[in-house]
Design an enzyme around this catalytic site. Structure first.
Site, PDB file in Angstrom:
ATOM      1  N   LYS A 189       4.236  54.056  37.520  1.00 52.37           N
ATOM      2  CA  LYS A 189       3.445  53.057  36.806  1.00 52.37           C
ATOM      3  C   LYS A 189       1.977  53.471  36.723  1.00 52.37           C
ATOM      4  CE  LYS A 189       6.461  49.156  37.912  1.00 52.37           C
ATOM      5  NZ  LYS A 189       6.619  47.892  38.659  1.00 52.37           N
TER       6      LYS A 189
ATOM      7  N   SER B  21       8.202  42.437  39.085  1.00 55.47           N
ATOM      8  CA  SER B  21       7.027  43.261  39.366  1.00 55.47           C
ATOM      9  C   SER B  21       5.857  42.942  38.445  1.00 55.47           C
ATOM     10  CB  SER B  21       7.388  44.743  39.248  1.00 55.47           C
ATOM     11  OG  SER B  21       7.755  45.069  37.924  1.00 55.47           O
TER      12      SER B  21
END
Length: 810
Positions: free
Chosen positions: A703, A660
């Site tokens: 996030k 990611s």
């Protein structure tokens, strides 16, 4: 809710609200309860098939995430199915009169085993008093004495005949300590040895002949006495059997009529009657202390226990109060609890056992119905899995000790008759156990042919929202909680979608929803509210986060105090803010991570420092290797890369895995190549392929919120934000404070689909498109990258030519 790639998302895109007006009730008190867990149609179909098919091997493995309500779903489904099925037979063990080591198993209609046990207890109790009474009766005593008198009379008659014959020969009969002796007599007096020697020789010879003859006759009589005594004992034994038989027959006669429809029971009663007659002394009084004396002398016979034990009925499974087939949940599936066990007891200092100490296992209790087991627990207990497989394959239950099973002990014990097994096993566990067993145990696929796979999510539709509300109404009614208001339900739906990590889905983690409801019920009570409203749901959410956020708060504190360096303003070449997710228990939170890159002349290798020091996982290393492919294909398709680039997660002291961060790594690498700074007010997450397309990642909400928290604590200025993959937009369900900041233009969330869009946002320069000849327009970011790569390639080529010339010179 449309988004334009490379542009900031609006507040209505980053969180899909649940409109209270779409909730078709004022409170859950209006709703009818729901007995089936919503969103699990696939699992329901699998269970329906497995319970309907009557073919061996179609047992079920129910798999799914913890919290999805698998146990409750299975329990409710099986109880419904079992209610319409026939109640199975009772099972019991009785004494085996042919081989006491192998107790017999009897099958009886439901409830009849308990009746048989009680009836035989009554019979043995009556026999305890009836048989001694019969033996003490005048009639029995008279017959017994008559038999004994006959023996005595026969003995005395034989002796009298010898005495009469002896008198005819002037021979007397004397009783001595050594037995009967013959002596010569005269005029009624026994001759002394001297007197006998004084007799003429012919008289002495005559006396000796007569005494010898009488002695032979006496010996003949004495030899016949044991035989006559044996015959007398046989007659007495026959008398005892006849009397005992009459006494027992009177007690058993009624039972034979009661159980006439059960041939096996009738056979056992007949054998029991015969055995009581054969062992009638078990019912007769014994001298006080005789049992202890016999045990001390080692004279006890374990094969002949007391009548209460010998003729008892050990009811293994009793369905007297059952309705339908049994549904058994075993929370401790160890070997003995699953397959049954043979217990022991101490008797005169020794461990002994008998058929009454045979105990049923979960399989016995579930025989004829359903047994539900936890797969992980089953696999954790020694031999439990192998024992279950053997029982299912043989279709019979054989009780053995674990020590015998693994060959640890070789002792003489009971070997009970096996019981036929007809049961449907339902294993509940995680998916990993299913796939591991499928791969490593060939017998698993033969025995568990049906999988019921629970969904992790369901579509966020009005129908499913209503089903969820009805399920919650069932929990509320069952536990006496406060009902949800319309606003409270709408807020709970939003939190449910947030838990699923998808604005278009609802999580099937019902434990989370019900736990949140229970905690909101508490907060409603604190505020004296009659209903659970949106405010109470939010209080419950905040409290859960608060309880589990100590580590998150310490990490954020380190970032604010700059113990760990993450910049949220200014620009830097070769530095970008990446985003990671940490999962600690129930709480997942985002952590900003500074990623840097350095580029020098080299052989075209992109070095992952995390990998070099064995902190990077395989997926992370794969993402880094993809970067080299993008550089070659996008900038220098016809020339070799001539750089040495290093990438590192700064101040990272643990393992790194996943791809990611590959979009962030590519952007920081390009920044280092082009010498163009990146805005530190932005952070980026996403994976990238070799063509520069940015792909979806997990944990996008955590996030974004992790970077937002740092920016908010340092002060929101309006230029801060996060870049996320366009494919993740449908997963956005951000916190309300983030949504408010976006609505006020104090924070931004950008959706990007290609690295060029990310570069333009991060640097403020146009990325530039490749022309027909492979060139990028001057002044663009990509032109600077390509120019730098060409410069490195040219310098490497010049160095190579110079080295070759040096090598060729004399």
């Amino acid at each position: 809710m449309q988004e334009t790639p490379g542009e900031a998302l609006t507040a209505d895109v980053i969180r899909t609200r649940s409109d209270p007006e779409d909730i078709p009730f004022e409170s859950t008190a209006e709703l009818e309860g729901l007995t089936e867990i919503p969103g699990q149609e696939r699992a329901r179909e699998a269970l329906h098939f497995a319970t309907g098919i009557r073919v061996n091997g179609h047992n079920v493995y129910v798999m799914g995430r913890s919290g999805s309500g698998r146990h409750e779903f299975v329990r409710h489904f099986l109880e419904q199915e079992a209610a319409g099925r026939q109640v199975p037979q009772d099972w019991c063990y009785v004494y085996n009169f042919d081989d006491p080591r192998q107790p017999r198993a009897l099958s009886l209609p439901p409830g009849r085993s308990q009746e048989l046990r009680d009836d035989l207890e009554q019979v043995i109790g009556d026999a305890r008093t009836g048989i001694p009474a019969a033996f003490e009766s005048e009639d029995f005593q008279a017959q017994r004495e008559s038999i004994a008198e006959a023996l005595k009379e026969a003995q005395e008659s034989a002796v009298r005949e010898i005495e009469e014959e002896a008198r005819g020969h002037d021979v007397g009969v004397l009783q001595t300590p050594n037995g009967i002796a013959f002596v010569p007599i005269r005029e009624g007096e026994a001759l002394s040895p001297e007197e006998f020697k004084a007799l003429p020789d012919d008289e002495q010879e005559s006396f000796n002949d007569n005494i010898g003859h009488l002695t032979q006759r006496l010996q003949t009589v004495m030899r016949s006495m044991p035989k006559k005594a044996s015959e007398t004992r046989r007659q007495i034994r026959k008398l005892e059997k006849d009397v005992a038989g009459l006494a027992v027959a009177a007690l058993v006669e009624d039972l034979e009529g009661k159980y006439a429809d059960l041939p096996e029971v009738i056979e056992h009663l007949e054998r029991m009657q015969e055995d009581i007659v054969e062992n009638v002394t078990l019912f007769l009084p014994r001298a006080e202390g005789a049992a202890a004396a016999e045990a001390a002398a080692g004279l006890t016979d374990p094969g002949h226990p007391s009548p209460e034990k010998r003729y008892a009925v050990n009811v293994l499974v009793n369905h007297a109060n059952s309705e339908g087939a049994p549904v058994v949940f075993s929370d401790r599936p160890m070997f003995s609890d699953l397959l049954g066990r043979i217990e022991h007891e101490t008797e005169f200092g020794s461990l002994v056992t008998h058929f009454n100490l045979i105990q049923a296992g979960a399989l016995h209790c579930a025989n004829g119905g359903y047994l539900v087991l936890d797969a992980e627990k089953l696999l954790a207990y020694p031999q439990a899995w192998d024992g279950l497989k053997r029982a299912l394959k043989s279709r019979e239950l054989r009780i053995r000790s674990l020590a015998d099973e693994i060959g640890m002990l070789n002792t003489v014990s009971l070997d009970p008759e096996p019981i036929p097994l007809e049961v449907k096993i339902v294993l509940i566990g995680e998916r990993r156990w299913y796939y591991l067993l499928s791969e490593h145990d060939p017998e698993f696929s033969e025995l568990f042919k049906v999988q019921a796979d629970f969904e992790d999510e369901m579509v966020r539709s009005k129908a499913n929202v209503e089903l969820l509300a009805r399920w919650l109404a069932t929990i509320i009614q069952r536990e006496g909680l406060r009902h949800l208001s319309r606003d409270g339900m709408a807020r709970l739906v939003e939190e449910n979608a947030r838990r699923a990590g998808d604005r278009e889905r609802l999580t099937t983690d019902l434990h989370y929803a019900t736990d949140l409801l229970r905690e909101a019920h508490y907060w409603a009570g604190q505020g004296s509210s009659e209903l659970v409203d949106a405010a109470e749901i939010q209080l419950a959410v905040d409290a859960r986060v608060r309880r589990g956020s100590r580590v998150r708060d310490r990490i954020q504190e380190d970032l604010i105090r700059e113990t760990m360096l993450v910049e949220t303003e200014g620009v830097r070449v070769g530095q970008v803010n990446g985003l990671a997710v940490l999962q600690l228990g129930e709480l997942a939170f985002g952590r900003p991570q500074r990623i840097t890159a350095a580029v020098t002349l080299g052989a075209g290798k992109v070095v992952d420092i995390e990998r070099e020091v064995e902190l990077g996982g395989a997926l992370h290393s794969k993402g880094v290797l993809i970067l080299g492919g993008f550089l070659r294909s996008h900038y220098l398709p016809n020339r070799p890369l001539s750089l040495h680039a290093s990438l590192v997660f700064e101040q990272s002291y643990g393992g790194v895995d996943g791809d990611s961060a590959s979009a962030a790594e590519l952007c920081v690498l390009l920044s280092a190549l082009a010498g163009v700074p990146i805005k530190q007010s932005l952070a980026i997450t996403g994976s990238v392929d070799q063509h520069g397309r940015i792909q979806a990642i997990g944990g996008v909400n955590a996030k974004i919120e992790g970077f937002f928290d740092i920016c908010r604590k340092r002060g929101l200025r309006g230029d801060q934000g996060v870049l996320v993959p366009r494919a993740n937009v449908k997963h956005l369900m951000l916190r309300q404070d983030v949504v408010d900041a976006v609505a006020d233009e104090r924070f931004a969330v950008f959706a990007v689909g290609h690295v060029d869009q990310a570069i333009e946002l991060l640097t403020g320069l146009q990325a530039g498109e490749r022309g027909d000849e492979g060139e990028f327009a001057e002044g663009t970011f990509n032109h600077a990258v390509r120019a730098r790569l060409i410069e490195l390639a040219s310098y490497r080529e010049r160095r190579g030519k110079h080295r070759r010339k040096t090598d060729e010179s004399p």
